[in-house]
Design an enzyme around this catalytic site. Structure first.
Site, short mmCIF file in Angstrom:
data_model
loop_
_atom_site.label_atom_id
_atom_site.label_comp_id
_atom_site.label_asym_id
_atom_site.label_seq_id
_atom_site.Cartn_x
_atom_site.Cartn_y
_atom_site.Cartn_z
CE1 TYR A 103 -3.95 2.13 0.86
CE2 TYR A 103 -2.35 3.21 2.36
CZ TYR A 103 -3.66 3.35 1.60
OH TYR A 103 -4.42 4.25 1.77
CE LYS A 136 -3.24 5.39 -1.21
NZ LYS A 136 -4.41 5.75 -2.06
C1 BGC Z 1 -5.06 4.31 5.31
C2 BGC Z 1 -5.68 3.98 6.45
C3 BGC Z 1 -4.93 4.68 7.63
C4 BGC Z 1 -4.50 6.18 7.42
C5 BGC Z 1 -3.31 6.47 8.40
C6 BGC Z 1 -4.76 5.60 5.00
O1 BGC Z 1 -4.08 5.96 3.72
O2 BGC Z 1 -5.85 3.70 4.08
O3 BGC Z 1 -5.93 2.74 6.81
O4 BGC Z 1 -5.80 4.80 8.86
O5 BGC Z 1 -4.05 5.88 6.13
O6 BGC Z 1 -2.42 5.37 8.89
#
Ligand code: BGC
Length: 270
Positions: A168, A172
């Protein structure tokens, strides 16, 4: 619903991943400010239709379109459907994203690939179709100073490393360069590309992190402003960022995170 305005009157918008969470809030905010909105969902048609109903019940204009953003043919069909219906698009919010969490050494290739496909390749496919339409049509001065406005939904994890969520966080970080490089390339066409970097916002994606008082208390130690965000916070920012009030902003990530990116541990340490 957000406070209504006419800031986006006469504009047509597409929001991906808009059947729940941040995407739904952004779709509702754009509609409340006068845009007609295509609400994209991938599998949750009921969620997509419910968002459309909420918008139309409030006097706005919306349609639901199903498409998996990681599939080129489906993204192209989604744009075709939205453009056939509305005539064109002025605003595209590339929001769809998923988490498939795993300790790094146990992460399966499919878990890595799935998140890359939706969160990063999906952004590429959506941005490319948006740019093609904006360039083809050009600026309509009575509608907006820009030919088109794009928002990529990023995250604080564009800059904050995240153990246990390497796939993830990698997407980003990648979105940052996708956003900045496309902003540079598309600026001469009067297309603005920016990102929003939400912190912890109460949505289904991080439900376990705020669902109980104990979990929420633990989460708040990471948020100097001491509240978990609401999806409507992000909706308000998106509606402003795509408006002409923000016409001189391109190539930026705006973090909306209650201070999560301020290294909260250093408030008492270091
Ligand atoms: C995530 C969340 C998380 C947040 C802060 C977001 O991009 O999808 O799961 O709570 O970031 O960490």
């Amino acid at each position: 619903m957000p406070t209504p305005s006419t800031r986006l009157n006469g504009q047509f918008a597409l929001v991906t991943g808009a059947s729940s969470g941040i995407g739904a809030a952004v779709a509702k905010a754009l509609a409340a400010h006068g845009a007609a909105v295509a609400v994209n969902y991938s599998h949750d048609a009921d969620g997509g239709n419910a968002v459309v109903k909420e918008i139309t019940d409030a006097g706005g204009t919306a349609i639901a379109i199903g498409a998996d953003v990681s599939k080129e043919d489906q993204v192209q069909a989604m744009f075709q459907q939205a453009i056939e219906h509305f005539g064109t698009l002025h605003i595209v919010v590339s929001n769809a994203g998923i988490q498939v969490d795993s300790p790094f050494v146990e992460m399966k290739l499919e878990q890595w690939q799935k998140v890359i496909d939706v969160n990063l390749t999906g952004q590429f496919l959506v941005l490319r179709e948006a740019a093609r339409e904006f360039i083809k049509r050009g600026v309509q001065p009575d509608v907006s100073r820009a030919a088109g406005k794009i928002i990529c939904m990023s995250s604080v994890h564009e800059v904050i490393p995240w153990a246990g969520h390497v796939n993830y966080a990698t997407t980003k970080g990648g979105i940052m360069q996708l956003m900045k490089s496309t902003a540079q390339e598309l600026a001469p066409h009067k297309i603005r590309v920016n990102s929003i970097g939400p912190g912890a916002i109460k949505t289904p994606i991080n439900h376990d992190a705020w669902a109980t008082p104990e979990a929420e208390q633990k989460l708040l130690t990471l948020i100097p402003y001491n509240r978990v965000g609401d999806p409507a916070d992000i909706g308000s920012l998106a509606a402003w960022l795509v408006s002409d009030e923000a016409d001189y902003i391109t190539g930026q990530t705006i973090f909306m995170d209650g201070g999560m990116t301020l290294y909260p541990g250093f408030a008492t340490g270091g």
